[in-house]
Design a protein around this motif. Structure first.
Motif, PDB file in Angstrom:
ATOM      1  N   TRP A  60      33.346  43.162  23.520  1.00 39.68           N
ATOM      2  CA  TRP A  60      33.163  41.716  23.364  1.00 39.68           C
ATOM      3  C   TRP A  60      33.619  40.973  24.611  1.00 39.68           C
ATOM      4  CZ3 TRP A  60      31.045  39.808  18.869  1.00 39.68           C
ATOM      5  CH2 TRP A  60      30.977  40.688  17.786  1.00 39.68           C
ATOM      6  N   VAL A  61      32.954  39.862  24.915  1.00 44.03           N
ATOM      7  CA  VAL A  61      33.384  38.976  26.001  1.00 44.03           C
ATOM      8  C   VAL A  61      33.377  37.539  25.476  1.00 44.03           C
ATOM      9  CG1 VAL A  61      32.647  40.438  27.922  1.00 44.03           C
ATOM     10  CG2 VAL A  61      31.033  38.809  26.932  1.00 44.03           C
ATOM     11  N   ALA A  62      34.312  36.735  25.970  1.00 44.39           N
ATOM     12  CA  ALA A  62      34.398  35.333  25.566  1.00 44.39           C
ATOM     13  C   ALA A  62      33.273  34.536  26.208  1.00 44.39           C
ATOM     14  CB  ALA A  62      35.756  34.757  25.972  1.00 44.39           C
ATOM     15  N   ALA A  63      32.537  33.789  25.401  1.00 49.27           N
ATOM     16  CA  ALA A  63      31.420  32.984  25.904  1.00 49.27           C
ATOM     17  C   ALA A  63      31.891  31.906  26.875  1.00 49.27           C
ATOM     18  CB  ALA A  63      30.668  32.346  24.743  1.00 49.27           C
ATOM     19  N   ARG A  64      33.157  31.550  26.816  1.00 49.77           N
ATOM     20  CA  ARG A  64      33.714  30.546  27.730  1.00 49.77           C
ATOM     21  C   ARG A  64      33.502  30.952  29.186  1.00 49.77           C
ATOM     22  NH1 ARG A  64      35.033  27.855  31.176  1.00 49.77           N
ATOM     23  NH2 ARG A  64      36.798  26.438  31.444  1.00 49.77           N
ATOM     24  N   TYR A  65      33.427  32.255  29.445  1.00 48.62           N
ATOM     25  CA  TYR A  65      33.328  32.756  30.810  1.00 48.62           C
ATOM     26  C   TYR A  65      31.987  33.428  31.110  1.00 48.62           C
ATOM     27  CZ  TYR A  65      38.318  32.066  30.217  1.00 48.62           C
ATOM     28  OH  TYR A  65      39.536  31.517  29.940  1.00 48.62           O
ATOM     29  N   VAL A  66      31.019  33.271  30.200  1.00 50.82           N
ATOM     30  CA  VAL A  66      29.708  33.912  30.368  1.00 50.82           C
ATOM     31  C   VAL A  66      28.612  32.900  30.031  1.00 50.82           C
ATOM     32  CG1 VAL A  66      28.195  35.774  29.588  1.00 50.82           C
ATOM     33  CG2 VAL A  66      30.660  36.169  29.749  1.00 50.82           C
ATOM     34  N   ALA A  67      27.730  32.638  30.985  1.00 48.74           N
ATOM     35  CA  ALA A  67      26.590  31.752  30.749  1.00 48.74           C
ATOM     36  C   ALA A  67      25.432  32.597  30.236  1.00 48.74           C
ATOM     37  CB  ALA A  67      26.198  31.048  32.046  1.00 48.74           C
ATOM     38  N   ASN A  68      24.910  32.254  29.056  1.00 48.10           N
ATOM     39  CA  ASN A  68      23.827  33.059  28.498  1.00 48.10           C
ATOM     40  C   ASN A  68      22.463  32.532  28.916  1.00 48.10           C
ATOM     41  OD1 ASN A  68      24.392  30.858  26.545  1.00 48.10           O
ATOM     42  ND2 ASN A  68      22.672  31.777  25.440  1.00 48.10           N
ATOM     43  N   THR A  69      21.516  33.454  29.019  1.00 47.33           N
ATOM     44  CA  THR A  69      20.120  33.140  29.296  1.00 47.33           C
ATOM     45  C   THR A  69      19.316  33.722  28.141  1.00 47.33           C
ATOM     46  OG1 THR A  69      20.483  33.222  31.668  1.00 47.33           O
ATOM     47  CG2 THR A  69      18.208  33.445  30.908  1.00 47.33           C
ATOM     48  N   GLY A  70      18.588  32.873  27.447  1.00 51.66           N
ATOM     49  CA  GLY A  70      17.882  33.307  26.253  1.00 51.66           C
ATOM     50  C   GLY A  70      18.717  32.988  25.015  1.00 51.66           C
ATOM     51  N   SER A  71      18.107  33.088  23.861  1.00 52.19           N
ATOM     52  CA  SER A  71      18.780  32.772  22.596  1.00 52.19           C
ATOM     53  C   SER A  71      19.519  33.996  22.085  1.00 52.19           C
ATOM     54  CB  SER A  71      17.735  32.309  21.576  1.00 52.19           C
ATOM     55  OG  SER A  71      18.368  32.020  20.354  1.00 52.19           O
ATOM     56  N   VAL A  72      20.818  33.841  21.839  1.00 51.32           N
ATOM     57  CA  VAL A  72      21.642  34.949  21.347  1.00 51.32           C
ATOM     58  C   VAL A  72      21.834  34.765  19.837  1.00 51.32           C
ATOM     59  CG1 VAL A  72      23.827  36.169  21.575  1.00 51.32           C
ATOM     60  CG2 VAL A  72      22.839  35.037  23.570  1.00 51.32           C
ATOM     61  N   PRO A  73      21.360  35.698  19.019  1.00 49.80           N
ATOM     62  CA  PRO A  73      21.490  35.537  17.552  1.00 49.80           C
ATOM     63  C   PRO A  73      22.936  35.792  17.096  1.00 49.80           C
ATOM     64  CG  PRO A  73      20.550  37.675  18.049  1.00 49.80           C
ATOM     65  CD  PRO A  73      20.673  36.944  19.367  1.00 49.80           C
ATOM     66  N   TYR A  74      23.257  35.281  15.907  1.00 52.66           N
ATOM     67  CA  TYR A  74      24.563  35.608  15.331  1.00 52.66           C
ATOM     68  C   TYR A  74      24.534  37.041  14.810  1.00 52.66           C
ATOM     69  CZ  TYR A  74      26.566  30.976  15.694  1.00 52.66           C
ATOM     70  OH  TYR A  74      27.082  29.811  16.181  1.00 52.66           O
ATOM     71  N   CYS A  75      25.669  37.708  14.868  1.00 56.94           N
ATOM     72  CA  CYS A  75      25.785  39.093  14.398  1.00 56.94           C
ATOM     73  C   CYS A  75      25.745  39.125  12.872  1.00 56.94           C
ATOM     74  CB  CYS A  75      27.106  39.721  14.885  1.00 56.94           C
ATOM     75  SG  CYS A  75      27.317  39.720  16.675  1.00 56.94           S
ATOM     76  N   ASN A  76      24.987  40.069  12.316  1.00 51.72           N
ATOM     77  CA  ASN A  76      24.943  40.264  10.872  1.00 51.72           C
ATOM     78  C   ASN A  76      26.126  41.066  10.390  1.00 51.72           C
ATOM     79  OD1 ASN A  76      22.516  38.870  10.578  1.00 51.72           O
ATOM     80  ND2 ASN A  76      21.305  40.696  10.964  1.00 51.72           N
ATOM     81  N   GLN A  77      26.446  42.127  11.126  1.00 51.95           N
ATOM     82  CA  GLN A  77      27.544  43.012  10.753  1.00 51.95           C
ATOM     83  C   GLN A  77      28.403  43.258  11.965  1.00 51.95           C
ATOM     84  OE1 GLN A  77      26.088  46.598   9.014  1.00 51.95           O
ATOM     85  NE2 GLN A  77      24.478  45.552   7.888  1.00 51.95           N
ATOM     86  N   VAL A  78      29.695  43.151  11.767  1.00 52.21           N
ATOM     87  CA  VAL A  78      30.634  43.396  12.868  1.00 52.21           C
ATOM     88  C   VAL A  78      31.698  44.341  12.380  1.00 52.21           C
ATOM     89  CG1 VAL A  78      32.303  42.389  14.437  1.00 52.21           C
ATOM     90  CG2 VAL A  78      30.204  41.162  13.903  1.00 52.21           C
TER      91      VAL A  78
END
Length: 78
Positions: A60-78
Motif C-alpha cells: 500500500w502507498v498513501a495517496a497523499r504522495y502519489v498522483a493517480n492517472t485514470g480512475s482507481v476503483p475502491y477495493c472490494n476485499q482487503v
C-alpha cells in the motif's frame, strides 16, 4: 489501467497495510510510476485518507504522495 506517479521528493514507503504503523515493505522514488489496483479509505495523511493497493504486489502507498492517472476503483476485499 490506472497508475500513479510519486510526488514526494523524498519518495514514498510501500506498507503492508494502509497505515504508517504498518511494516515497511520497500519504497518508491520521486517520480516513479506504479500500477494501482484499487483504493481504500484508511489512515488520514495530511488531510488525505486514501491509500492505494499496488497492482503487481500486496503493498500500500498513501495517496497523499502519489498522483493517480485514470480512475482507481475502491477495493472490494482487503
Amino acid at each position: 489501467m490506472p497508475y500513479g506517479t510519486v510526488t514526494a521528493p523524498s519518495g514514498v514507503y510501500e506498507r503492508q497495510y494502509p497505515s504508517t504503523d504498518s511494516h515497511i515493505l520497500g519504497g518508491l522514488a520521486y517520480r516513479a510510476q506504479v500500477g494501482l489496483k484499487c483504493k481504500v479509505r484508511a489512515q488520514n495523511i495530511d488531510g488525505n485518507p486514501v491509500w492505494y493497493l499496488l497492482r503487481d504486489r500486496q503493498a500500500w502507498v498513501a495517496a497523499r504522495y502519489v498522483a493517480n492517472t485514470g480512475s482507481v476503483p475502491y477495493c472490494n476485499q482487503v
